[in-house]
Design an enzyme around this catalytic site. Structure first.
Site, PDB file in Angstrom:
ATOM      1  N   ASN A  69      16.781   1.036  -3.593  1.00  0.00           N
ATOM      2  CA  ASN A  69      17.549   0.546  -2.447  1.00  0.00           C
ATOM      3  C   ASN A  69      17.939  -0.914  -2.639  1.00  0.00           C
ATOM      4  O   ASN A  69      17.227  -1.677  -3.286  1.00  0.00           O
ATOM      5  CB  ASN A  69      16.731   0.695  -1.144  1.00  0.00           C
ATOM      6  CG  ASN A  69      15.905  -0.546  -0.860  1.00  0.00           C
ATOM      7  OD1 ASN A  69      16.409  -1.514  -0.274  1.00  0.00           O
ATOM      8  ND2 ASN A  69      14.649  -0.538  -1.295  1.00  0.00           N
ATOM      9  N   ALA A  70      19.085  -1.221  -2.053  1.00  0.00           N
ATOM     10  CA  ALA A  70      19.459  -2.634  -1.899  1.00  0.00           C
ATOM     11  C   ALA A  70      20.138  -2.706  -0.536  1.00  0.00           C
ATOM     12  O   ALA A  70      21.360  -2.828  -0.427  1.00  0.00           O
ATOM     13  CB  ALA A  70      20.388  -3.089  -3.008  1.00  0.00           C
ATOM     14  N   LEU A  73      18.494  -6.617   3.695  1.00  0.00           N
ATOM     15  CA  LEU A  73      17.898  -7.145   4.933  1.00  0.00           C
ATOM     16  C   LEU A  73      18.782  -6.983   6.178  1.00  0.00           C
ATOM     17  O   LEU A  73      18.916  -7.917   6.974  1.00  0.00           O
ATOM     18  CB  LEU A  73      17.537  -8.633   4.759  1.00  0.00           C
ATOM     19  CG  LEU A  73      16.505  -8.939   3.676  1.00  0.00           C
ATOM     20  CD1 LEU A  73      16.968 -10.076   2.799  1.00  0.00           C
ATOM     21  CD2 LEU A  73      15.163  -9.292   4.274  1.00  0.00           C
ATOM     22  N   CYS A 125      11.122  -9.280  -0.950  1.00  0.00           N
ATOM     23  CA  CYS A 125      12.312  -8.441  -1.157  1.00  0.00           C
ATOM     24  C   CYS A 125      12.937  -8.855  -2.491  1.00  0.00           C
ATOM     25  O   CYS A 125      13.168 -10.039  -2.724  1.00  0.00           O
ATOM     26  CB  CYS A 125      13.311  -8.618  -0.013  1.00  0.00           C
ATOM     27  SG  CYS A 125      14.819  -7.646  -0.297  1.00  0.00           S
ATOM     28  N   LYS A 160       3.264 -10.124   2.489  1.00  0.00           N
ATOM     29  CA  LYS A 160       3.631  -9.035   1.570  1.00  0.00           C
ATOM     30  C   LYS A 160       4.121  -9.623   0.259  1.00  0.00           C
ATOM     31  O   LYS A 160       5.052 -10.430   0.226  1.00  0.00           O
ATOM     32  CB  LYS A 160       4.691  -8.131   2.199  1.00  0.00           C
ATOM     33  CG  LYS A 160       4.941  -6.869   1.380  1.00  0.00           C
ATOM     34  CD  LYS A 160       5.662  -5.820   2.188  1.00  0.00           C
ATOM     35  CE  LYS A 160       5.902  -4.563   1.387  1.00  0.00           C
ATOM     36  NZ  LYS A 160       6.602  -3.548   2.190  1.00  0.00           N
ATOM     37  N   GLY A 212       8.513   4.580  -4.096  1.00  0.00           N
ATOM     38  CA  GLY A 212       8.178   5.991  -4.292  1.00  0.00           C
ATOM     39  C   GLY A 212       7.193   6.207  -5.426  1.00  0.00           C
ATOM     40  O   GLY A 212       6.646   5.251  -5.989  1.00  0.00           O
ATOM     41  N   GLY A 238       2.932   1.427  -1.831  1.00  0.00           N
ATOM     42  CA  GLY A 238       3.713   1.669  -3.042  1.00  0.00           C
ATOM     43  C   GLY A 238       3.461   3.072  -3.547  1.00  0.00           C
ATOM     44  O   GLY A 238       2.456   3.331  -4.194  1.00  0.00           O
TER      45      GLY A 238
HETATM   46  O1  RRO Z   1      16.373  -4.716   3.141  1.00  0.00           O
HETATM   47  C1  RRO Z   1      16.130  -4.505   1.927  1.00  0.00           C
HETATM   48  O2  RRO Z   1      17.027  -4.322   1.094  1.00  0.00           O
HETATM   49  C2  RRO Z   1      14.756  -4.500   1.392  1.00  0.00           C
HETATM   50  C3  RRO Z   1      13.746  -5.342   1.828  1.00  0.00           C
HETATM   51 BR1  RRO Z   1      13.957  -6.466   3.272  1.00  0.00          BR
HETATM   52  C4  RRO Z   1      12.497  -5.345   1.156  1.00  0.00           C
HETATM   53  O3  RRO Z   1      11.560  -6.097   1.470  1.00  0.00           O
HETATM   54  N1  RRO Z   1      12.345  -4.503   0.112  1.00  0.00           N
HETATM   55  C5  RRO Z   1      13.324  -3.683  -0.295  1.00  0.00           C
HETATM   56  O4  RRO Z   1      13.142  -2.922  -1.263  1.00  0.00           O
HETATM   57  N2  RRO Z   1      14.526  -3.673   0.345  1.00  0.00           N
END
Ligand code: RRO
Length: 299
Positions: A69-70, A73, A125, A160, A212, A238
């Site tokens: 994922n991206a 935030l 992140c 975290k 995952g 995780g």
């Molecule tokens: O929002 C994100 O893209 C995101 C966040 Br904030 C995070 O802490 N970890 C991640 O994999 N995606």
């Protein structure tokens, strides 16, 4: 049934299986639903000081053994989220607000303005300019942000951590020096996928964070190293998909765990894991506390 209650990171938890940040944490209703489904606590999607739309799509892609994922935030800002936290609290479990900022000052402003049962500082992140691991990979930043939020907040503060570093214990020690009540390990691993027909990276942001099953052994190692070197509790996250994974994390030294990507299977995962964990403890005649860190005590 074996007792699953635990005091971890300054919170009394009915059980040690929490909803991880970012997954179903964008509304009070979905957080409350996770609590009612049996989560021991729930963590919100990360909240910043101003609303953000996030990265251009695609923002999520399924890859071998996990998700990439991206998101970037995306969030409505902490100023527009207090009501959602109140709804989430109706689930009867602690609500932990994940927060992010670009400086110690921005983090502490948010902590002052938002009411939650605890804060989880997102210093990890892997793909947001000026945020997350761009700060969190420096121990001195981790220490100063943690210290600033501790001074501003009257609830427990969790930090975290990023696994995208040579030495996660160094970051954990910095959080501990800053006064953290717990560390949470790990956030996603920086990763990428490329479409071989178009030749382009699949994610709109080009690279993102891998979560995952694929990352579970990395998370177990990070939790093990942190638990061996810190005095504060470690919350493991995780790739946890089953009660067996949860037992493994606790053996590594986790006081509690968080489940994220596995929520693809539905809210039933909380009960599945807690029932399996309680039966395991009974079968082994162990308490949760006796199980915690056992792998580190074996020679
Ligand atoms: O929002 C994100 O893209 C995101 C966040 Br904030 C995070 O802490 N970890 C991640 O994999 N995606």
């Amino acid at each position: 049934m074996s007792s699953l209650t635990v005091h971890a990171g300054g919170l009394d938890l009915q059980n040690p299986v929490l909803l991880a940040a970012g997954i179903l944490g964008t509304t009070g209703a979905s957080l409350r639903r996770a609590a009612l489904a049996g989560a021991g606590g729930v963590v919100t999607k990360s909240l910043g000081s101003v609303p953000r739309e996030g990265h251009h799509g695609p923002t999520v892609v399924a890859v071998e053994c996990g998700l990439l994922n991206a998101m970037g935030l995306p969030n409505p800002s902490y100023r527009n989220f207090q009501e959602e936290i109140e709804i989430a609290r109706k689930g009867g479990r602690p609500v932990i607000a994940s927060i992010f900022g670009s400086s110690a000052r921005e983090f502490s402003q948010i902590a002052r303005g938002l009411k939650a049962d605890a804060f989880e500082l997102n210093l990890s992140c892997p793909h947001a300019e000026k945020y997350g691991s761009e700060l969190g990979r420096y121990p001195e930043m981790v220490e100063s942000v943690t210290g600033a939020v501790k001074a501003a907040a009257d609830v427990p503060v969790w930090v975290k951590l990023t696994p995208n570093t040579a030495d996660i214990l160094e970051l954990g020690l910095a959080a501990q020096r800053g006064g953290a009540d717990a560390v949470v390990a790990i956030n996603t691993l920086k990763a990428m996928a490329i479409d071989i027909e178009t030749g382009y990276p699949i994610l709109g942001n080009r690279f993102g964070g891998l979560s995952g099953r694929a990352i579970k052994p990395v998370a177990v190692r990070c939790v093990y190293d942190l638990a061996a070197g810190l005095d504060i509790p470690v919350i493991g996250v995780g790739g946890i998909t089953s009660w067996e994974d949860t037992v493994e994390m606790i053996l590594a030294g986790a006081s509690a765990v968080q489940v994220g990507t596995a929520l693809q299977r539905g809210y039933g995962i909380f009960e599945e894991i807690t029932v399996g964990l309680a039966r395991y403890l009974e079968r082994k005649s162990l308490t949760l506390e006796e199980l915690r860190g056992l792998a580190g005590r074996r020679s």
